[in-house]
Design an enzyme around this catalytic site. Structure first.
Site, short mmCIF file in Angstrom:
data_model
loop_
_atom_site.label_atom_id
_atom_site.label_comp_id
_atom_site.label_asym_id
_atom_site.label_seq_id
_atom_site.Cartn_x
_atom_site.Cartn_y
_atom_site.Cartn_z
N TYR A 101 0.86 -1.19 0.00
CA TYR A 101 0.00 0.00 0.00
C TYR A 101 0.89 1.24 0.00
CZ TYR A 101 -3.11 3.66 1.67
OH TYR A 101 -3.82 4.82 1.78
N GLU A 189 -3.46 7.44 -4.25
CA GLU A 189 -3.24 6.15 -3.59
C GLU A 189 -3.05 5.03 -4.60
OE1 GLU A 189 -5.98 4.72 -0.20
OE2 GLU A 189 -6.61 3.52 -1.92
#
Ligand code: GDP
Ligand code: MN
Length: 381
Positions: A101, A189
């Protein structure tokens, strides 16, 4: 404004982030054609502005073009958390060894951009944040200096990325940082950023949110707005220069000024009520604007009473009172309406409303309690 995965990944690619080279389809037949063109396995991904598509059945791997067509047929038309799937992204399938992530976001508390990354990326990052917050590494970025290479390296080390991937990770982190910065994003993201079976980093999923207040600087992004995905009332409000955010309560609010609108919502809550919306009518309050505000508030079936809170400055309360009365000629308001005026010509404004079915109040506390009570009374048979 939120961007779709395919839009976000296209921007990331322009900033040097490696992403799969897929295409968007709106029909199963198109998905098949794209799969044929790409060759090999593909992944069919619902393009809706919400997370957790994977768990909702919105991400599926197809072994061949026929399967791609069938799976696209299943995914198109799906309802994912209230979002209807109208487009799918057909990407070449990836061989995933590890899911990481990585994101940049605004940390308002710290007044700085924040880089976050975790070795525990993939579909359960929210769960990781809850149960193992220490697995998410945070590094602040000085907005004047930008992301330093040493910070990206520090992050790569902290998430225990194999050292041979540090240069590639640095390039991706820099690309993501610059995309976030240049586009005035509040979020950029990649989840997951994968390590492939043959040891390369690829951004498999992308998400960007652009600060609405900066949209005027990005005419190129306006074209990416997906009208289907926006709350119709919020679009309508924008046309009339109103700021409207729909909420879940039953007391509709119409207020001049964003700060006063927030105060009004707080006071409603203080007296045990729940606001149905945030609505700032801005300066001036002519009949057309007030009528638009009524229509927007009343389009929410949960609204049982409306509280109008006006502090007269340059806008005079008697003007607003006339605007309200005229607007009520245009829009039939059958639920109780409580009006609180303060400031310039408040008394004159209230006088104009005398003899009508509108409920007037002197103070905001009084108004909030009257609106909550009126909503309760309206529910009694
Ligand atoms: P989200 O659930 O909305 O965040 O959608 P993602 O794009 O992140 O996909 C969810 C999950 O699907 C990922 O974490 C992967 O595990 C899996 N996935 C996505 N693309 C591929 C792919 O090309 N191949 C394989 N094997 N899995 C994939
Ligand atoms: Mn994801």
């Amino acid at each position: 404004m939120n961007l779709h995965e395919y839009q976000s990944k296209q921007i990331f690619a322009e900033y040097g982030v490696p992403v799969p080279q897929g295409e968007v389809a709106t029909t199963p037949a198109q998905a098949r054609q794209i799969a044929e063109k790409l060759g090999g396995k593909v992944v069919i991904k619902a393009q809706v502005l919400t997370g957790g598509r994977g768990k909702a059945g919105g991400v599926k791997v197809a072994n061949n073009p026929a399967e791609a067509e069938a799976l696209a047929g299943q995914i198109l038309g799906l309802d994912i958390k209230g979002h209807l799937v109208k487009k799918v992204l057909v990407d070449p399938a990836a061989d995933i060894a590890t899911e990481i992530y990585v994101s940049f976001t605004n940390d308002r508390g710290a007044r700085k951009p924040l880089m976050m990354a975790s070795a525990a990326g993939g579909m359960d990052i929210e769960e990781v944040a809850r149960t193992d917050p220490e697995k998410i590494i945070k590094i602040y970025v000085d907005p004047h200096l930008g992301l330093h290479d040493y910070q990206a390296r520090e992050m790569a080390a902290a998430i225990e990325l194999p050292q041979e991937l540090w240069p590639a990770f640095n390039q991706i982190a820099q690309g993501l940082w610059h995309a976030y910065w240049d586009k005035d994003a509040t979020l950029a993201e990649i989840n997951p950023l994968i390590i492939t079976g043959d040891g390369r980093l690829v951004g498999l999923d992308g998400k960007m949110s652009i600060d609405d207040n900066a949209m005027y600087r990005h005419p190129e992004l306006e074209a990416l707005r997906d009208k289907d995905e926006e709350v119709a009332e919020e679009n309508e409000a924008r046309k009339f220069g109103l700021s409207y955010i729909k909420l879940d309560g039953n007391i509709g609010c119409m207020v001049n000024g964003a700060g006063l609108a927030m105060t009004t919502m707080d006071i409603i809550k203080l007296f045990g009520g729940e606001p149905a919306n945030f609505l700032d009518i801005g300066g001036g309050a002519g009949a057309d604007k007030v009528a638009a505000a009524f229509r927007i508030i009343l389009s929410d079936p949960n609204v049982e009473a409306i509280l109008i809170n006006i502090f007269g400055g340059i806008t005079r309360c008697d003007e607003v009172a006339r605007g309200i009365l005229d607007a009520m000629e245009q829009v039939k308001v059958t639920i109780p309406l409580v009006v609180r005026f303060g400031g310039t010509n408040a008394d004159e404004g209230r006088a104009l409303l005398e003899g009508t079915k509108l409920i007037t109040a002197q103070t905001l506390s009084d108004a909030a309690q009257k609106a909550i009570q009126a909503a309760k009374d309206a529910k009694q048979p």
